[in-house]
Design an enzyme around this catalytic site. Structure first.
Site, PDB file in Angstrom:
ATOM      1  N   GLY A 173       0.829  -1.201   0.000  1.00  0.00           N
ATOM      2  CA  GLY A 173       0.000   0.000   0.000  1.00  0.00           C
ATOM      3  C   GLY A 173       0.861   1.247   0.000  1.00  0.00           C
ATOM      4  O   GLY A 173       2.019   1.213   0.434  1.00  0.00           O
ATOM      5  N   GLN A 182       2.547  10.024   1.445  1.00  0.00           N
ATOM      6  CA  GLN A 182       3.872   9.404   1.467  1.00  0.00           C
ATOM      7  C   GLN A 182       4.725   9.797   0.263  1.00  0.00           C
ATOM      8  O   GLN A 182       5.929   9.550   0.253  1.00  0.00           O
ATOM      9  CB  GLN A 182       3.754   7.881   1.516  1.00  0.00           C
ATOM     10  CG  GLN A 182       3.229   7.367   2.852  1.00  0.00           C
ATOM     11  CD  GLN A 182       3.212   5.855   2.862  1.00  0.00           C
ATOM     12  OE1 GLN A 182       2.299   5.244   2.311  1.00  0.00           O
ATOM     13  NE2 GLN A 182       4.209   5.246   3.459  1.00  0.00           N
ATOM     14  N   CYS A 222       6.076  -0.030   7.289  1.00  0.00           N
ATOM     15  CA  CYS A 222       5.624   1.175   6.586  1.00  0.00           C
ATOM     16  C   CYS A 222       6.774   1.660   5.714  1.00  0.00           C
ATOM     17  O   CYS A 222       7.916   1.700   6.173  1.00  0.00           O
ATOM     18  CB  CYS A 222       5.221   2.256   7.589  1.00  0.00           C
ATOM     19  SG  CYS A 222       4.616   3.760   6.775  1.00  0.00           S
ATOM     20  N   LEU A 223       6.467   1.995   4.467  1.00  0.00           N
ATOM     21  CA  LEU A 223       7.519   2.430   3.541  1.00  0.00           C
ATOM     22  C   LEU A 223       8.151   3.755   3.977  1.00  0.00           C
ATOM     23  O   LEU A 223       9.214   4.117   3.494  1.00  0.00           O
ATOM     24  CB  LEU A 223       6.949   2.563   2.120  1.00  0.00           C
ATOM     25  CG  LEU A 223       6.462   1.248   1.489  1.00  0.00           C
ATOM     26  CD1 LEU A 223       5.802   1.510   0.145  1.00  0.00           C
ATOM     27  CD2 LEU A 223       7.601   0.248   1.334  1.00  0.00           C
ATOM     28  N   HIS A 251      -4.422   0.974   7.731  1.00  0.00           N
ATOM     29  CA  HIS A 251      -3.078   1.562   7.749  1.00  0.00           C
ATOM     30  C   HIS A 251      -3.006   2.746   6.776  1.00  0.00           C
ATOM     31  O   HIS A 251      -2.536   3.831   7.136  1.00  0.00           O
ATOM     32  CB  HIS A 251      -2.059   0.473   7.370  1.00  0.00           C
ATOM     33  CG  HIS A 251      -0.641   0.956   7.290  1.00  0.00           C
ATOM     34  ND1 HIS A 251       0.350   0.495   8.133  1.00  0.00           N
ATOM     35  CD2 HIS A 251      -0.036   1.841   6.462  1.00  0.00           C
ATOM     36  CE1 HIS A 251       1.491   1.093   7.825  1.00  0.00           C
ATOM     37  NE2 HIS A 251       1.288   1.914   6.807  1.00  0.00           N
ATOM     38  N   GLU A 252      -3.494   2.526   5.551  1.00  0.00           N
ATOM     39  CA  GLU A 252      -3.409   3.590   4.539  1.00  0.00           C
ATOM     40  C   GLU A 252      -4.332   4.744   4.896  1.00  0.00           C
ATOM     41  O   GLU A 252      -3.976   5.916   4.710  1.00  0.00           O
ATOM     42  CB  GLU A 252      -3.751   3.040   3.146  1.00  0.00           C
ATOM     43  CG  GLU A 252      -2.836   1.924   2.644  1.00  0.00           C
ATOM     44  CD  GLU A 252      -1.358   2.232   2.787  1.00  0.00           C
ATOM     45  OE1 GLU A 252      -0.970   3.414   2.689  1.00  0.00           O
ATOM     46  OE2 GLU A 252      -0.579   1.297   3.014  1.00  0.00           O
ATOM     47  N   HIS A 304      -2.785   7.152   7.183  1.00  0.00           N
ATOM     48  CA  HIS A 304      -1.851   8.095   6.547  1.00  0.00           C
ATOM     49  C   HIS A 304      -2.572   9.375   6.118  1.00  0.00           C
ATOM     50  O   HIS A 304      -1.990  10.462   6.142  1.00  0.00           O
ATOM     51  CB  HIS A 304      -1.185   7.463   5.318  1.00  0.00           C
ATOM     52  CG  HIS A 304       0.024   6.632   5.641  1.00  0.00           C
ATOM     53  ND1 HIS A 304       1.125   7.132   6.284  1.00  0.00           N
ATOM     54  CD2 HIS A 304       0.307   5.324   5.386  1.00  0.00           C
ATOM     55  CE1 HIS A 304       2.043   6.175   6.424  1.00  0.00           C
ATOM     56  NE2 HIS A 304       1.564   5.062   5.890  1.00  0.00           N
TER      57      HIS A 304
HETATM   58 NI    NI Z   1       2.609   3.255   5.817  1.00  0.00          NI
END
Ligand code: NI
Length: 180
Positions: free
Chosen positions: A46, A51, A96-97, A138-139, A142
């Site tokens: 995701g 991000q 998480c990226l 999670h997304e 963000h």
């Molecule tokens: Ni993340």
């Protein structure tokens, strides 16, 4: 695209709704394409627009199992709203990226329902449970400027990704931890 790393203010902003007329613009299509490529290169499940330094209510998520090996389906969620959240929650490890060095044990609602616009501008609804529901939560976080770190029940539930094997064997868990 460059992925905003922990500490970047954009990760802490509440993102703005995508104006519906933007969906038809070439710039928006290019943004989606660039985000899909970024997600693929990063190997995550995701990616939310904040991000990639775009503070808009939009994210990508791979919530379906691949139909063929190695071919993933990336879905686009525009102006999503969580309309139902189960009382029941379950903990799960998340990457998480924006801080791939860490894994965080996050309690999430087991089931959710959401409304969103798809790429064609159609209003859609989905009911999800388990891992796909976790990815979406999670997304969605963000878009609200919330990170997994904020949701850990204890700072002991924040560990370095490189130490996960030791942590899981210590806790008697098995893990397969993707990045979001
Ligand atoms: Ni993340």
């Amino acid at each position: 695209m460059k992925i905003a790393q922990l500490g970047q203010p954009v990760l802490r902003q509440v993102a703005e709704p995508v104006p519906p007329e933007a969906l038809d613009s070439p710039a928006f299509r290019e943004l989606i394409e660039a985000m899909v490529q970024t997600l693929e290169e990063a190997g995550g499940v995701g990616l939310a627009a904040p991000q990639v330094f775009v503070s808009q209510r939009l994210f990508l998520a791979c919530i379906n199992p691949p139909r063929e090996e190695g071919v993933r389906e990336v879905e686009v969620f525009i102006n999503p709203r969580l309309t139902e959240r189960s009382v029941e929650r379950e903990p799960g490890w998340e990457g998480c990226l924006s801080f791939p060095e860490l894994q965080v044990l996050v309690p999430r609602h087991r089931r959710i329902a959401l409304e969103f616009l798809d790429l064609a501008g159609r209003q859609r609804t989905l009911q999800l449970e388990g891992f796909p529901a976790r990815i979406i939560q999670h997304e969605y976080d963000h878009l609200e400027g919330i990170l997994t770190l904020d949701r850990a029940a204890s700072t002991r539930d924040i560990v370095k990704a490189s130490e996960m094997e030791a942590v899981l064997s210590e806790r008697g868990e098995i893990g397969d931890i993707p990045s979001e």
